[in-house]
Design a protein around this motif. Structure first.
Motif, short mmCIF file in Angstrom:
data_model
loop_
_atom_site.label_atom_id
_atom_site.label_comp_id
_atom_site.label_asym_id
_atom_site.label_seq_id
_atom_site.Cartn_x
_atom_site.Cartn_y
_atom_site.Cartn_z
N SER A 27 0.96 -1.23 -0.06
CA SER A 27 0.19 0.04 0.16
C SER A 27 0.83 1.28 0.11
N LEU A 28 0.79 2.19 -1.03
CA LEU A 28 1.46 3.14 -1.13
C LEU A 28 0.78 4.55 -0.38
N GLY A 29 -0.31 4.22 0.08
CA GLY A 29 -1.29 5.27 0.56
C GLY A 29 -2.09 6.09 -0.13
N PRO A 30 -3.03 7.06 0.52
CA PRO A 30 -3.75 7.57 -0.41
C PRO A 30 -2.79 8.70 -1.32
N THR A 31 -3.01 8.56 -2.42
CA THR A 31 -2.06 9.34 -3.35
C THR A 31 -2.90 10.13 -4.51
N PRO A 32 -2.72 11.34 -4.77
CA PRO A 32 -3.29 12.03 -5.86
C PRO A 32 -2.85 11.47 -7.27
N LEU A 33 -3.68 11.71 -8.33
CA LEU A 33 -3.17 11.14 -9.75
C LEU A 33 -2.00 11.71 -10.28
N ALA A 34 -1.33 10.78 -10.76
CA ALA A 34 0.21 11.18 -11.11
C ALA A 34 0.38 12.14 -12.27
N ASN A 35 -0.77 12.32 -13.21
CA ASN A 35 -0.77 13.37 -14.20
C ASN A 35 -1.45 14.46 -13.89
N SER A 36 -2.01 14.55 -12.62
CA SER A 36 -2.76 15.83 -12.30
C SER A 36 -2.13 17.29 -11.85
N PHE A 37 -1.35 17.54 -12.52
CA PHE A 37 -0.55 18.86 -12.54
C PHE A 37 -1.49 20.15 -12.09
N ASP A 221 8.13 3.05 -8.39
CA ASP A 221 7.34 4.41 -8.86
C ASP A 221 6.64 4.02 -10.24
N THR A 222 6.70 2.93 -10.88
CA THR A 222 6.10 2.56 -12.09
C THR A 222 4.58 2.57 -11.64
N ILE A 223 4.32 2.40 -10.12
CA ILE A 223 3.00 2.17 -9.35
C ILE A 223 2.31 3.35 -9.49
N TYR A 224 1.39 3.41 -10.25
CA TYR A 224 0.28 4.65 -10.03
C TYR A 224 -1.09 4.40 -10.56
N HIS A 225 -2.06 5.19 -10.44
CA HIS A 225 -3.45 4.87 -10.85
C HIS A 225 -3.59 4.50 -12.24
N GLU A 226 -2.82 5.21 -13.03
CA GLU A 226 -2.79 4.97 -14.53
C GLU A 226 -2.52 3.49 -14.80
N HIS A 227 -1.86 2.89 -14.20
CA HIS A 227 -1.03 1.43 -14.36
C HIS A 227 -1.97 0.51 -13.62
N LEU A 228 -3.16 -0.06 -14.01
CA LEU A 228 -3.74 -1.10 -13.38
C LEU A 228 -2.96 -2.46 -12.98
N LYS A 329 5.82 8.83 -12.98
CA LYS A 329 6.33 8.04 -11.89
C LYS A 329 6.82 8.77 -10.70
N GLY A 330 7.59 10.04 -11.35
CA GLY A 330 8.31 10.77 -10.06
C GLY A 330 7.25 11.38 -9.13
N ASN A 331 5.64 11.37 -9.55
CA ASN A 331 5.01 11.74 -8.63
C ASN A 331 4.44 10.71 -7.54
N THR A 332 4.59 9.68 -8.02
CA THR A 332 4.46 8.28 -6.94
C THR A 332 5.63 8.54 -6.07
N LEU A 333 6.82 8.64 -6.37
CA LEU A 333 8.05 8.60 -5.65
C LEU A 333 7.89 9.84 -4.52
N LEU A 334 7.49 11.07 -5.19
CA LEU A 334 7.66 12.31 -4.45
C LEU A 334 6.70 12.05 -3.18
N LEU A 382 17.08 12.87 -10.74
CA LEU A 382 16.48 12.25 -11.79
C LEU A 382 15.32 11.68 -11.74
N LEU A 383 14.10 12.30 -11.79
CA LEU A 383 12.86 11.39 -11.70
C LEU A 383 12.28 10.82 -13.19
#
Ligand code: DWN
Ligand code: ZN
Length: 415
Positions: A27-37, A221-228, A329-334, A382-383
């Motif tokens: 579980s990476l915890g509650p996370t915002p969407l990775a491309n929602s700049f 960091d490849t893990i984010y909501h877009e990657h099911l 992916k950087g947004n998962t990491l950060l 280097l993200l």
């Protein structure tokens, strides 16, 4: 933070084999969407957060997200443009040539790219006088592709759309789905659509990040909501068998930290040597065992601790640090490591849409790469580590003048 019940669903069966044998391991915890700049005026509003949990199906071996965010939320307005990463342009030019020569695709053949983005891949088929068609759900991206002369259907691909395209354009000789197969909520509808649209002698090609690379190189960091889904060969065999399709060949390629390129026929075929070799690799990597994933989850926790203490120690010495590449992916990491503006002054990125905005969750300003050169930091995190080779080469000047890159994974390393 805002709760978003109703905007995501929780899976109860595996999306490849439909078994209920799902085991949550990370579980990476509650996370915002990775491309929602975010724009500046959005910074004070509550931001939508979604659970980011991963499970393993012990029946077919598929690793997948537990919660599925509605595709319309993820993909109708999209920040990522393929053409903003030069290495991907070169990659797709080579892919098009390989497909055309290998499968002797005659000029005039229908070539359909699903998730065609700004048309970077299709442009290469256009050069060979193919009858090209892009399918792209993001309104802003489809419009851009059209303005660049790439005929694009602005919609999600499924069985319904496949029937429409088939009725209007006939069967496709080539269907491509690069970096989109892991993103599809209705996987069965998608594959049924492919079987409907693909010619009997046609070829279906997918590219997906490879689970073995993700596990071995700790690319969490490849893990984010877009990657099911996080694919390996074994669940892909199960999936395509279910639809009477056959894998012709699998290539283990370098893009995005290590990916699979899979060539698929509409009818079954015997096990290829490339497939057998990778299935063996997957056995060796113990992909069928839940413990492998539990160990990965522990390592992910350790890498977070290591990265954060490394960055904090640089900061304590007065270093100026910026991010390089405002990647999804950087947004998962950060977000997972809680690296915010207390550590990074800004992130440089080549995508005009992202520039002037702020990263989801951590609210780090995204600035054009010119800013990186005008005001170079002491260290660049280097993200966009997937382009490390090319970026280090391009930024030779920065490095010569004393700048250092930090590669965050599998453990923080100074280059
Ligand atoms: O599957 C996906 C992959 C293919 O693309 C998506 N779901 C979303 C996206 O993921 P990503 O954002 O992690 O992809 P990239 O290709 O690693 O993103 C590169 C980002 O870095 C872009 O915003 C452009 C930027 N960039 C840069 O600023 N300087 C890239 C390069 C190569 C550079 O030199
Ligand atoms: Zn399964």
């Amino acid at each position: 933070m805002r709760e978003n019940r109703g905007q995501y669903t929780t899976i109860t069966v595996c999306s490849v084999c439909r078994c209920k044998t799902l085991h949550k391991f990370l579980s990476l915890g509650p996370t915002p969407l990775a491309n929602s700049f975010l724009r500046e005026d959005q910074l004070s509003a509550p931001e939508p957060y979604y659970p980011l949990d991963v499970c393993f199906c012990s029946a077919c071996g598929l690793v997948q997200l537990v919660h599925v965010v509605a595709p319309e939320i993820l993909f109708k307005d999209y920040a990522y443009l393929t053409s903003t990463s030069k290495p991907m342009e070169a990659h797709f030019a080579r892919l098009a040539e390989e497909v055309i020569w290998r499968f002797s695709v005659p000029p005039g053949s229908l070539v359909v790219d699903i998730g065609s983005n700004d048309g970077t891949l299709l442009r290469n088929f256009q050069k060979y006088n193919m009858n090209i068609l892009g399918i792209e759900p993001a309104d802003n991206v489809a419009e851009l592709a059209m303005s660049r002369g790439i005929e694009t259907v602005n919609d999600f691909f499924d069985e319904r759309l496949a029937r429409i395209v088939f009725a209007e354009r006939g069967q496709a000789k080539v269907i491509l789905a690069t970096n989109v197969f892991a993103h599809v909520a209705d996987l069965e509808g998608f594959v049924r659509g492919v079987t409907h649209l693909l010619a009997d002698d046609g070829i279906f090609i997918i590219e997906v990040p490879y689970l073995v690379d993700m596990l071995q190189k700790l690319e969490f960091d490849t893990i984010y909501h877009e990657h099911l889904r996080y694919f390996a060969v074994r669940p892909l065999v199960t999936l395509f068998n279910r639809f009477g399709m056959g894998i012709v060949e699998v290539q283990h390629i370098g893009v995005h930290g290590g990916s699979l390129r899979v060539y698929v026929h509409k009818s079954p075929c015997s096990l290829s040597s490339s497939e057998a070799k990778l299935l063996e690799l997957e056995e060796e990597a113990k992909l069928g065992s839940l413990e492998t994933y539990q160990k990965f989850a522990e390592e992910v926790w350790w890498v977070k601790e290591a990265l954060l203490s490394f960055l904090k120690s640089l900061k304590a010495q007065g270093a100026r640090i910026a991010g390089y590449g405002a990647t999804a992916k950087g947004n998962t990491l950060l977000n997972y490591c809680k690296v915010g503006t207390n550590i990074l002054d800004y992130i440089s990125d080549t995508t005009p849409f992202k520039q002037g905005r702020y990263t989801p969750g951590m609210h780090i300003p995204v600035l054009p790469e010119s800013h990186f050169h005008e005001s170079p930091p002491d260290y660049a995190l280097l993200l966009a580590w997937n382009y490390a080779g090319k970026i280090l080469q391009n930024e030779e000047g920065y490095r010569q003048s004393g700048g250092r890159f930090i590669v965050p994974l599998p453990k923080p390393k100074l280059v």
